[in-house]
Design an enzyme around this catalytic site. Structure first.
Site, PDB file in Angstrom:
ATOM      1  N   HIS A 145       0.877  -1.147   0.112  1.00  0.00           N
ATOM      2  CA  HIS A 145      -0.155  -0.126   0.049  1.00  0.00           C
ATOM      3  C   HIS A 145       0.935   1.238   0.074  1.00  0.00           C
ATOM      4  O   HIS A 145       2.074   1.131   0.145  1.00  0.00           O
ATOM      5  CB  HIS A 145      -0.854   0.214   1.138  1.00  0.00           C
ATOM      6  CG  HIS A 145      -2.109  -1.086   1.042  1.00  0.00           C
ATOM      7  ND1 HIS A 145      -3.082  -1.027   1.856  1.00  0.00           N
ATOM      8  CD2 HIS A 145      -2.277  -2.098   0.314  1.00  0.00           C
ATOM      9  CE1 HIS A 145      -3.684  -2.284   1.760  1.00  0.00           C
ATOM     10  NE2 HIS A 145      -3.474  -2.547   0.646  1.00  0.00           N
TER      11      HIS A 145
ATOM     12  N   GLU B  61       1.418   3.846   2.034  1.00  0.00           N
ATOM     13  CA  GLU B  61       1.865   3.995   3.260  1.00  0.00           C
ATOM     14  C   GLU B  61       3.198   3.230   3.279  1.00  0.00           C
ATOM     15  O   GLU B  61       4.235   3.481   4.128  1.00  0.00           O
ATOM     16  CB  GLU B  61       0.881   3.732   4.584  1.00  0.00           C
ATOM     17  CG  GLU B  61      -0.239   4.492   4.408  1.00  0.00           C
ATOM     18  CD  GLU B  61      -1.565   3.850   3.747  1.00  0.00           C
ATOM     19  OE1 GLU B  61      -1.292   3.266   2.653  1.00  0.00           O
ATOM     20  OE2 GLU B  61      -2.617   3.990   4.298  1.00  0.00           O
TER      21      GLU B  61
ATOM     22  N   CYS C 133      -5.472   1.602   6.280  1.00  0.00           N
ATOM     23  CA  CYS C 133      -6.302   0.409   6.448  1.00  0.00           C
ATOM     24  C   CYS C 133      -6.120  -0.220   7.602  1.00  0.00           C
ATOM     25  O   CYS C 133      -5.094  -0.107   8.321  1.00  0.00           O
ATOM     26  CB  CYS C 133      -6.117  -0.842   5.418  1.00  0.00           C
ATOM     27  SG  CYS C 133      -4.479  -1.354   5.229  1.00  0.00           S
TER      28      CYS C 133
ATOM     29  N   ALA D 252     -16.006   4.333 -32.966  1.00  0.00           N
ATOM     30  CA  ALA D 252     -14.950   4.156 -32.055  1.00  0.00           C
ATOM     31  C   ALA D 252     -13.873   4.926 -32.308  1.00  0.00           C
ATOM     32  O   ALA D 252     -13.457   5.176 -33.491  1.00  0.00           O
ATOM     33  CB  ALA D 252     -14.729   2.760 -31.935  1.00  0.00           C
TER      34      ALA D 252
ATOM     35  N   ALA E 152      -7.933   2.571 -31.853  1.00  0.00           N
ATOM     36  CA  ALA E 152      -7.132   1.915 -30.904  1.00  0.00           C
ATOM     37  C   ALA E 152      -5.678   2.473 -31.017  1.00  0.00           C
ATOM     38  O   ALA E 152      -4.875   2.575 -29.956  1.00  0.00           O
ATOM     39  CB  ALA E 152      -6.963   0.568 -30.573  1.00  0.00           C
TER      40      ALA E 152
HETATM   41 ZN   LIG Z   1      -3.197  -0.247   3.720  1.00  0.00          ZN
END
Ligand SMILES: [Zn+2]
Length: 298
Positions: A54, A56, A79, A165, A168
């Protein structure tokens, strides 16, 4: 109150977090900056990919011992759960972080997220700093928690013949793919926006049951971990999604032509679908790009 240095650090963390767009789903794209007591950046990081460290943890690893006594500035509440990686609030506590500044509280934490544990550990926590700015990156993830479907963007090219479209092989299409998890093609096939960015989880979604409604397909993709989806196709392909109100953003590309001319054909369709308004217009390499969003006043 957040200091000027912390405000600046949040903006930097928001910008860093965008490097994870298209790669972190179903996790949110998060950024983190660590400031020492003299307001110097001693570490920073972002969540690069689902299943990996993550934001952090990335920032703490970069700072090493300099994290002790630092302020952690993070775009989303750290978290509090043991997943594939240890809970970030514990990593922050263990590293000796003194203060944590948070832009957006994680709605999935239900009041039992990292903030509670950080405060319990004696860390000074400030929340709700630059929330609206952080939502520019976290918005699709947050929105999905409410709608239980991916945020859907439909890019298209306006030609003299119709709404087609976006090719691409254009740099414009490549840029859109970078920011998306998957592409939903006209035939219902789902493919990764960038090969290898999600692995088997999302590739398994290729076998959509034929005949499913747009809403069912979108919900199934959400359950499969998709948070940002690009519709690849012209007007016919997009119509079921437009009619169901599932398209969040459109990106219209208008070829750059002579400033003054008589159009080659009758305008086949309005610039934007009904209910959409212009959010921004810029030149790209070959086109005028018109960003449209659903009219909030409707
Ligand atoms: Zn986390």
């Amino acid at each position: 109150m957040a200091s000027a240095a912390e405000i600046a650090a949040i903006r930097r963390a928001i910008a860093l977090s965008a490097a994870g767009l298209g790669a972190t789903s179903p996790n949110p794209p998060v950024g983190c900056v660590l400031l020492d007591p003299q307001d110097r950046i001693v570490g920073e990081g972002y969540h690069e990919r689902k299943g990996e460290a993550h934001a952090e943890a990335q920032a703490l690893a970069a700072a090493g011992p300099l994290a002790a006594g630092a302020t952690a500035v993070v775009t989303l509440e750290p978290c509090n759960h043991q997943g594939r990686t240890p809970p970030c609030r514990q990593s922050l506590i263990d590293a000796g972080v003194r203060r944590v500044v948070i832009a957006v509280i994680d709605p999935t934490s239900r009041g039992d997220g990292g903030v509670v544990e950080l405060r319990r550990a004696g860390i000074d926590v400030e929340t709700g700093v630059l929330t609206a700015e952080a939502r520019t990156v976290l918005g699709d993830w947050l929105g999905g928690l409410q709608t239980r479907r991916p945020a859907i963007t439909w890019p298209y090219l306006i030609t003299g013949h119709g709404i087609e479209a976006l090719p691409a092989d254009t740099s414009e299409a490549r840029q859109l793919r970078l920011n998306a998890d998957v592409i939903l093609a006209t035939d219902g096939a789902v493919r990764e926006a960038i090969a290898g960015s999600h692995g088997q989880d999302i590739l398994a979604l290729k076998d959509q049951a034929p005949g499913t409604s747009a809403a069912e397909a979108a919900a199934a993709l959400y359950d499969g971990g998709v948070r940002r989806l690009l519709l690849d196709g012209g007007l016919d392909a997009a119509t079921p999604y437009l009619d169901s109100g599932l398209v969040d953003r459109v990106v219209a590309y208008l070829p750059q032509g002579n400033a003054s001319r008589r159009p080659l054909a009758e305008l086949p369709w309005p610039l934007l679908p009904p209910g959409f308004v212009i959010a921004g217009v810029v030149r790209t390499g070959s086109f005028i790009r018109v960003d449209g969003q659903q009219d909030a006043l409707r």
